[in-house]
Motif scaffolding. Structure first.
Motif, mmCIF file in Angstrom:
data_model
loop_
_atom_site.group_PDB
_atom_site.id
_atom_site.type_symbol
_atom_site.label_atom_id
_atom_site.label_comp_id
_atom_site.label_asym_id
_atom_site.label_seq_id
_atom_site.Cartn_x
_atom_site.Cartn_y
_atom_site.Cartn_z
ATOM 1 N N LYS A 1 32.666 54.524 37.493
ATOM 2 C CA LYS A 1 33.580 54.296 38.612
ATOM 3 C C LYS A 1 34.764 55.261 38.574
ATOM 4 N N MET B 1 35.772 47.614 43.846
ATOM 5 C CA MET B 1 35.795 47.827 42.400
ATOM 6 C C MET B 1 36.658 46.772 41.718
ATOM 7 N N GLU C 1 35.395 43.903 39.083
ATOM 8 C CA GLU C 1 35.899 43.916 37.715
ATOM 9 C C GLU C 1 36.651 42.635 37.371
#
Length: 257
Positions: free
Chosen positions: A203, A221, A225
């Motif tokens: 990423k 993202m 996460e």
């Protein structure tokens, strides 16, 4: 040839390019290691080239800040004839062996930096002269060329030879040679930025949030996460300005609690 035959034959030639790049991986590894070492200590990566090769260097350099969040000026692309040559060829600009060093001096080049010459033929005077001057001043040099045993490679501490062979249209090095150079430059800066910590997993956690697409990508993202709802992840991203900063801030606050 018919149009279909033209396209099939061009494509057949293009399929040989990744194989040529694969043969150059040991050379690329040495260049990446040297580049990482200098950038980690605050140095910069410079590309010098003419024509298609110069344009490829400019493109690769210009994409590093938005992709990896690094400062403008960490990776710099210089093209013979100046920025105007990006759009329109400047006649005979590549034939001046002294100009690349002048262009580098305008950026206060020093021995903490590394300079990579890009030249499909391996014979471009602009690139040869620039690398020679760098070596005289103790500056590390690399290159990406597409012919073996070239004058450019002879001036490089870390030469990379991507031997793509004859072009479908003889001498049109924007084709296979350009593709091979593009792949090599992709590998050089991507591997360098990974090693410098600008990628986590796969990423781009330091990417600049410069359009709606990237804001959405960054939000997802953070969601993935931290297991947060989309809106909350988006708010975190907006507040802290990057995926990395948002994640670190969230985890820091959680640990404090």
């Amino acid at each position: 040839m018919s149009v279909q035959e033209l396209l099939q034959n061009i494509n057949r030639e293009d399929q040989t390019v990744p194989q040529a790049v694969a043969q150059a991986i040991p050379q690329l590894e040495a260049l990446v290691e040297a580049t990482v070492e200098r950038l980690a200590q605050g140095g910069r990566l410079f590309y010098i080239g003419a024509g298609t090769s110069g344009r490829l260097g400019v493109v690769d350099a210009s994409e590093c800040p938005p992709t990896y969040g690094v400062p403008h000026g960490m990776v710099v692309g210089l093209i013979a004839g100046g920025d105007g040559a990006i759009r329109k060829a400047v006649e005979f600009a590549e034939d001046d062996p002294d100009q690349a060093w002048k262009d580098l001096q305008a950026h206060n080049i020093s021995d903490s930096d590394i300079v990579v010459g890009i030249a499909a033929s391996g014979r471009t005077p602009y690139v040869i002269g620039g690398l020679k001057a760098c070596r005289r001043h103790g500056i590390a040099t690399g290159c990406v060329v597409c012919n073996p045993d070239s004058p450019v490679a002879a001036e490089a501490d870390f030469p990379v030879e991507v031997l793509t062979g004859p072009e479908f249209v003889t001498g049109s090095t924007r084709m296979k040679a350009g593709t091979g150079q593009k792949l090599a430059l992709n590998m050089l800066t991507t591997a360098t930025m990974v090693r410098l910590g600008h990628v986590k997993g796969n990423k781009m956690v330091d990417m600049q949030l410069s359009n709606h697409k990237l804001v959405d990508r960054g939000t997802r993202m953070v969601m993935e996460e931290l297991n947060l709802p989309y809106n909350e992840a988006g708010a975190m991203l907006k507040k802290f300005g990057s995926v990395r900063a948002a994640i670190e801030a969230f985890r820091g606050s959680s640990e404090a609690e």
